[in-house]
Design an enzyme around this catalytic site. Structure first.
Site, PDB file in Angstrom:
ATOM      1  N   ASP A  46       0.835  -1.209   0.000  1.00 39.58           N
ATOM      2  CA  ASP A  46       0.000   0.000   0.000  1.00 39.58           C
ATOM      3  C   ASP A  46       0.872   1.262   0.000  1.00 39.58           C
ATOM      4  O   ASP A  46       0.659   2.176  -0.792  1.00 39.58           O
ATOM      5  CB  ASP A  46      -0.898   0.038   1.244  1.00 39.58           C
ATOM      6  CG  ASP A  46      -1.940  -1.063   1.290  1.00 39.58           C
ATOM      7  OD1 ASP A  46      -3.091  -0.799   0.927  1.00 39.58           O
ATOM      8  OD2 ASP A  46      -1.594  -2.190   1.696  1.00 39.58           O
ATOM      9  N   GLU A  69      -5.234   7.107   0.419  1.00 40.06           N
ATOM     10  CA  GLU A  69      -5.696   6.387   1.610  1.00 40.06           C
ATOM     11  C   GLU A  69      -4.656   6.370   2.728  1.00 40.06           C
ATOM     12  O   GLU A  69      -4.993   6.351   3.899  1.00 40.06           O
ATOM     13  CB  GLU A  69      -6.087   4.945   1.257  1.00 40.06           C
ATOM     14  CG  GLU A  69      -6.660   4.214   2.454  1.00 40.06           C
ATOM     15  CD  GLU A  69      -7.310   2.890   2.119  1.00 40.06           C
ATOM     16  OE1 GLU A  69      -8.013   2.358   2.999  1.00 40.06           O
ATOM     17  OE2 GLU A  69      -7.125   2.384   1.010  1.00 40.06           O
ATOM     18  N   ASP A 134      -6.464   4.739  -4.324  1.00 38.84           N
ATOM     19  CA  ASP A 134      -6.394   3.618  -3.382  1.00 38.84           C
ATOM     20  C   ASP A 134      -5.283   2.704  -3.885  1.00 38.84           C
ATOM     21  O   ASP A 134      -5.456   1.995  -4.880  1.00 38.84           O
ATOM     22  CB  ASP A 134      -7.717   2.859  -3.309  1.00 38.84           C
ATOM     23  CG  ASP A 134      -7.774   1.926  -2.099  1.00 38.84           C
ATOM     24  OD1 ASP A 134      -6.697   1.592  -1.574  1.00 38.84           O
ATOM     25  OD2 ASP A 134      -8.878   1.552  -1.683  1.00 38.84           O
ATOM     26  N   ILE A 136      -3.833  -0.061  -2.806  1.00 39.95           N
ATOM     27  CA  ILE A 136      -4.290  -1.453  -2.855  1.00 39.95           C
ATOM     28  C   ILE A 136      -5.696  -1.475  -2.285  1.00 39.95           C
ATOM     29  O   ILE A 136      -5.895  -1.393  -1.072  1.00 39.95           O
ATOM     30  CB  ILE A 136      -3.386  -2.423  -2.070  1.00 39.95           C
ATOM     31  CG1 ILE A 136      -1.993  -2.481  -2.686  1.00 39.95           C
ATOM     32  CG2 ILE A 136      -4.004  -3.822  -2.044  1.00 39.95           C
ATOM     33  CD1 ILE A 136      -1.036  -3.436  -1.976  1.00 39.95           C
ATOM     34  N   ASP A 137      -6.675  -1.557  -3.166  1.00 39.32           N
ATOM     35  CA  ASP A 137      -8.064  -1.687  -2.742  1.00 39.32           C
ATOM     36  C   ASP A 137      -8.337  -3.175  -2.554  1.00 39.32           C
ATOM     37  O   ASP A 137      -8.035  -3.984  -3.419  1.00 39.32           O
ATOM     38  CB  ASP A 137      -8.985  -1.113  -3.824  1.00 39.32           C
ATOM     39  CG  ASP A 137     -10.452  -1.146  -3.416  1.00 39.32           C
ATOM     40  OD1 ASP A 137     -10.733  -1.093  -2.205  1.00 39.32           O
ATOM     41  OD2 ASP A 137     -11.304  -1.216  -4.312  1.00 39.32           O
ATOM     42  N   THR A 139      -7.314  -4.792   0.589  1.00 40.74           N
ATOM     43  CA  THR A 139      -6.093  -5.268   1.245  1.00 40.74           C
ATOM     44  C   THR A 139      -6.295  -6.641   1.879  1.00 40.74           C
ATOM     45  O   THR A 139      -5.390  -7.480   1.857  1.00 40.74           O
ATOM     46  CB  THR A 139      -5.608  -4.250   2.301  1.00 40.74           C
ATOM     47  OG1 THR A 139      -5.381  -2.991   1.662  1.00 40.74           O
ATOM     48  CG2 THR A 139      -4.323  -4.704   2.956  1.00 40.74           C
ATOM     49  N   HIS A 241     -18.543  -5.107   5.153  1.00 37.44           N
ATOM     50  CA  HIS A 241     -18.570  -4.121   4.076  1.00 37.44           C
ATOM     51  C   HIS A 241     -19.929  -4.042   3.392  1.00 37.44           C
ATOM     52  O   HIS A 241     -20.286  -3.014   2.825  1.00 37.44           O
ATOM     53  CB  HIS A 241     -17.511  -4.457   3.011  1.00 37.44           C
ATOM     54  CG  HIS A 241     -16.107  -4.296   3.498  1.00 37.44           C
ATOM     55  ND1 HIS A 241     -15.018  -4.780   2.808  1.00 37.44           N
ATOM     56  CD2 HIS A 241     -15.611  -3.693   4.600  1.00 37.44           C
ATOM     57  CE1 HIS A 241     -13.920  -4.484   3.471  1.00 37.44           C
ATOM     58  NE2 HIS A 241     -14.250  -3.830   4.560  1.00 37.44           N
ATOM     59  N   SER A 265     -12.501  -5.634  -3.477  1.00 37.87           N
ATOM     60  CA  SER A 265     -11.975  -4.512  -4.263  1.00 37.87           C
ATOM     61  C   SER A 265     -12.861  -4.096  -5.427  1.00 37.87           C
ATOM     62  O   SER A 265     -13.898  -4.684  -5.713  1.00 37.87           O
ATOM     63  CB  SER A 265     -10.567  -4.844  -4.794  1.00 37.87           C
ATOM     64  OG  SER A 265     -10.625  -5.594  -5.996  1.00 37.87           O
ATOM     65  N   LYS A 268     -14.681  -5.799  -8.800  1.00 38.77           N
ATOM     66  CA  LYS A 268     -16.113  -6.067  -9.076  1.00 38.77           C
ATOM     67  C   LYS A 268     -16.636  -5.094 -10.128  1.00 38.77           C
ATOM     68  O   LYS A 268     -17.383  -5.480 -11.039  1.00 38.77           O
ATOM     69  CB  LYS A 268     -16.933  -5.960  -7.787  1.00 38.77           C
ATOM     70  CG  LYS A 268     -16.572  -7.006  -6.734  1.00 38.77           C
ATOM     71  CD  LYS A 268     -17.482  -6.940  -5.518  1.00 38.77           C
ATOM     72  CE  LYS A 268     -17.188  -5.766  -4.610  1.00 38.77           C
ATOM     73  NZ  LYS A 268     -15.868  -5.852  -3.939  1.00 38.77           N
ATOM     74  N   ARG A 282     -23.497  -3.056  -3.015  1.00 38.03           N
ATOM     75  CA  ARG A 282     -22.801  -2.831  -1.738  1.00 38.03           C
ATOM     76  C   ARG A 282     -23.841  -2.208  -0.829  1.00 38.03           C
ATOM     77  O   ARG A 282     -24.181  -1.024  -0.975  1.00 38.03           O
ATOM     78  CB  ARG A 282     -21.591  -1.932  -1.932  1.00 38.03           C
ATOM     79  CG  ARG A 282     -20.709  -1.802  -0.673  1.00 38.03           C
ATOM     80  CD  ARG A 282     -19.433  -1.079  -1.038  1.00 38.03           C
ATOM     81  NE  ARG A 282     -18.611  -0.741   0.118  1.00 38.03           N
ATOM     82  CZ  ARG A 282     -17.465  -1.320   0.431  1.00 38.03           C
ATOM     83  NH1 ARG A 282     -17.003  -2.309  -0.308  1.00 38.03           N
ATOM     84  NH2 ARG A 282     -16.754  -0.926   1.480  1.00 38.03           N
ATOM     85  N   ASP A 295     -12.592   4.314  -2.905  1.00 39.14           N
ATOM     86  CA  ASP A 295     -13.100   2.946  -3.090  1.00 39.14           C
ATOM     87  C   ASP A 295     -14.070   2.826  -4.259  1.00 39.14           C
ATOM     88  O   ASP A 295     -14.482   1.714  -4.597  1.00 39.14           O
ATOM     89  CB  ASP A 295     -13.806   2.463  -1.825  1.00 39.14           C
ATOM     90  CG  ASP A 295     -12.842   2.104  -0.710  1.00 39.14           C
ATOM     91  OD1 ASP A 295     -11.705   1.701  -1.028  1.00 39.14           O
ATOM     92  OD2 ASP A 295     -13.223   2.222   0.468  1.00 39.14           O
TER      93      ASP A 295
END
Length: 354
Positions: A46, A69, A134, A136-137, A139, A241, A265, A268, A282, A295
């Site tokens: 990250d 982030e 981001d 690393i979305d 993680t 989430h 992440s 999708k 979501r 995100d």
């Protein structure tokens, strides 16, 4: 030169270079994990990816702000961790000299790396040019060997204009459908690694991730859903989430019998944009939680440019002009334009009964 063509090229190459770094870390058993104040994990990947991307943005567009982030205070205190990340950052470059030069070349020093990470401190907002990053979305997916994405988007006066998503563990083949195990036990082996991108009003594309210059791109489109009962749902792996129970109730009302595909992440967003899946939900798990703009910014644009609609659970467009969070939105409903209203009506019906 088309509108935002330089911004797009820099974004794509910066994400591609950062993905090289994240792939190195992905193959390590110990990923240098630390925890943030909200208990979410952050890895050396990250920090390193954020440094590389912000350095490229600042070299090319020095007046632009970045909503990132991560921040570097932990590294200023923990020299061992700092030195691990610096070794990664200074050792990561594109094999194509012209592409590397466009990004401004290597990060020059440890201090430059720390300053680049900390330059992601913009408050966001509705004025000016602001990048949402981001590094690393997903993680947790990264740590468990699932899907993750390197995500970058440019917002101009609060509107997303450019988006890029690097997904090292997704198949290059746009026609490969998602399956129930697409979100787990993944690799970046041969045939994997895709870079999605979009410019507002110019459509969305995919191309293979490489270690050098940009590969040939091709346009992507959401798949027409002629029979919604045969649609493939995507949702988050983490129950914290997105509400899995509400998702199941919505699927039942739509008479969708396929098991949902759980993936980490913004992979999708990329997956439904190219028709490998159909619908991404979501669903809020907390009345007070606010989604972070990094995100969703790149994925939102890529899906809309591929022929989809993205709203919150009340049917409002995602509003990236309110700062570092989607303060005016609750949840996400992304689907092909032709069926989005059908899905949204069922989402509203199920959530209204809570």
């Amino acid at each position: 030169m088309s509108t935002y063509s330089r911004e797009l090229e820099v974004a794509e190459l910066a994400v591609q270079r950062a993905a090289i770094l994240t792939k190195k870390v992905f193959h390590e058993k110990a990923k240098g994990t630390v925890s943030k104040d909200d208990k979410s994990p952050v890895t050396i990947g990250d920090f390193g990816a954020q440094a590389l991307i912000i350095q490229a943005i600042k070299k090319n567009f020095p007046g632009d702000e970045v909503v990132g982030e991560e921040e570097a205070s932990t590294l200023r205190d923990n020299h061992k961790l700092r030195d691990e990340i610096w070794a990664l950052v200074k050792g990561t470059k594109l094999t194509d000299a012209d592409s590397e030069k466009l990004l401004g070349g290597p990060v020059e020093s440890v201090d430059a790396m720390l300053n680049a990470i900390d330059a992601g401190n913009s408050a966001g907002g509705s004025k000016g040019r602001i990048w949402a990053l981001d590094p690393i979305d997903g993680t947790k997916g990264f740590l468990r060997g699932g899907q993750y994405a390197v995500c970058l988007a440019l917002m101009v006066d609060g509107e997303v204009k450019v988006g890029a998503l690097g997904c090292p563990n997704l198949p290059v083949d746009d026609s490969a459908p998602l399956t129930a195990d697409s979100g787990m036990d993944q690799t970046d082996a041969e045939g994997k690694g895709v870079l999605f991108s979009a410019v507002f009003g110019q459509g969305a594309t995919s191309r293979p991730l490489t270690a050098g210059g940009l590969a040939q791109s091709k346009p992507i489109h959401m798949k027409p859903v002629n029979d919604i009962t045969q649609a493939t749902f995507c949702e988050s792996v983490e129950a914290g989430h997105s509400s899995h129970g509400d998702q199941a109730a919505i699927a039942a009302k739509l008479q969708i019998t396929k098991p949902s595909v759980r993936m980490d992440s913004q992979s999708k967003y990329g997956s439904i944009a190219r028709g490998a899946g159909d619908i991404y939900l979501r669903l809020p798990v907390s009345a007070t939680y606010q989604e972070k703009i990094w995100d969703h910014a790149a994925g939102d644009l890529i899906v809309r440019e591929a022929g989809g609609q993205v709203t919150d659970t009340l049917g409002r467009r995602l509003d990236f002009s309110k700062g570092r969070t989607l303060a005016e939105n609750k949840g996400v409903v992304a689907a092909p334009s032709a069926v989005h209203s059908i899905v949204l009506d069922v989402v509203k019906e199920v959530l209204s009964k809570k």
